[in-house]
Design a protein around this motif. Structure first.
Motif, short mmCIF file in Angstrom:
data_model
loop_
_atom_site.label_atom_id
_atom_site.label_comp_id
_atom_site.label_asym_id
_atom_site.label_seq_id
_atom_site.Cartn_x
_atom_site.Cartn_y
_atom_site.Cartn_z
N ASN A 4 -18.89 -15.90 8.49
CA ASN A 4 -19.51 -14.90 7.66
C ASN A 4 -20.77 -15.66 7.08
OD1 ASN A 4 -17.54 -13.16 7.96
ND2 ASN A 4 -16.17 -13.77 6.13
N GLN B 155 -13.32 -17.99 9.49
CA GLN B 155 -13.83 -17.04 9.03
C GLN B 155 -14.94 -17.10 7.81
OE1 GLN B 155 -12.44 -13.22 9.68
NE2 GLN B 155 -14.68 -13.43 9.23
N SER C 116 -23.41 -15.85 9.70
CA SER C 116 -23.88 -14.53 9.94
C SER C 116 -24.86 -13.92 8.86
CB SER C 116 -22.90 -13.57 10.41
OG SER C 116 -23.26 -12.41 10.61
N SER D 231 -20.67 -13.04 14.35
CA SER D 231 -19.30 -12.25 13.53
C SER D 231 -18.47 -12.06 14.68
CB SER D 231 -19.72 -10.98 13.03
OG SER D 231 -20.56 -10.99 11.78
#
Length: 220
Positions: free
Chosen positions: A210, A206, A213, A150
């Motif tokens: 995400n 992004q 993660s 992240s």
């Protein structure tokens, strides 16, 4: 239309090259610094080998570097870029200030992520006779990996923004395209497309970050 596509494509490739290289180099610089900040901190905060003086000095250096506006830092690092790559402008030269600007940010991200590791896991590793290096490699980094991903995602997004700002002083990439062709040559279409591509790059990074993660968290 073909010319616009060619300009945007080349600028996008330059931006991706700058961001990829600077992310790699900032991790090389920031990862050991972040680990060092964590393990030399107070024992109550996860410090394995508390060294208050060293931790304080490193912390202040990181804070000073983080406080520099990127444009000013890039200008200050012109001589260093010229020494390393032979020039102070262009895509390759911009990688130097981008890496140095991102390194302290990465260090803080690494430090924060590692500090979130359960102290009980560290104590268990110590009880089994693990060395400091073994604890770092086999406990701290693996346990903190979702948070690290992240943090790296956030770093890449910041570097995309930095690379766009670098275009104001000849840094190359989409920022340079938007300023030289869009603003200075009164081509709002070029500026608009450049901004849209930057937004798309940020969104893709992004979303991918995400997902990676979240997948790591699910496997723990």
């Amino acid at each position: 239309m073909d010319m616009l596509f060619s300009l945007v494509w080349n600028a996008t490739v330059e931006t991706l090259a700058m961001v990829f290289a600077s992310t790699l180099f900032s991790l090389v610089l920031g990862l050991p610094l972040g680990i060092l900040l964590c393990i030399t901190g107070p024992e109550a905060q996860g410090g394995i080998i508390p060294k208050p003086v060293l931790n304080n000095v490193l912390g202040r250096i990181v804070n000073v570097l983080r406080s520099f506006p990127f444009i000013i830092l890039m200008i200050l690092l012109f001589p260093l870029s010229r020494i390393i790559v032979g020039t102070s402008i262009g895509t390759t030269a911009t990688i130097v200030p981008l890496s140095i600007a991102a390194a302290p940010f990465v260090a803080r991200i690494i430090e924060t992520a590692v500090k979130e590791v359960d102290p009980g896991v560290i104590q268990a590793a110590r009880a089994m006779g693990s060395t400091t290096m073994q604890i770092i490699k086999k406990v701290l980094i693996p346990e903190a990996m979702p948070s690290l991903v992240s943090g790296i995602t956030l770093t890449i997004i910041n570097l995309i923004g930095y690379s766009a700002m670098a275009g104001a002083i000849g840094g190359g990439g989409l920022g340079d395209l938007a300023i030289r062709y869009g603003y200075q040559r009164f081509r709002p279409d070029v500026m608009l497309v450049s901004v849209i591509v930057i937004l798309v790059l940020v969104e893709v990074v992004q979303v991918v970050g995400n997902k990676i993660s979240a997948r790591m968290m699910a496997k723990r």
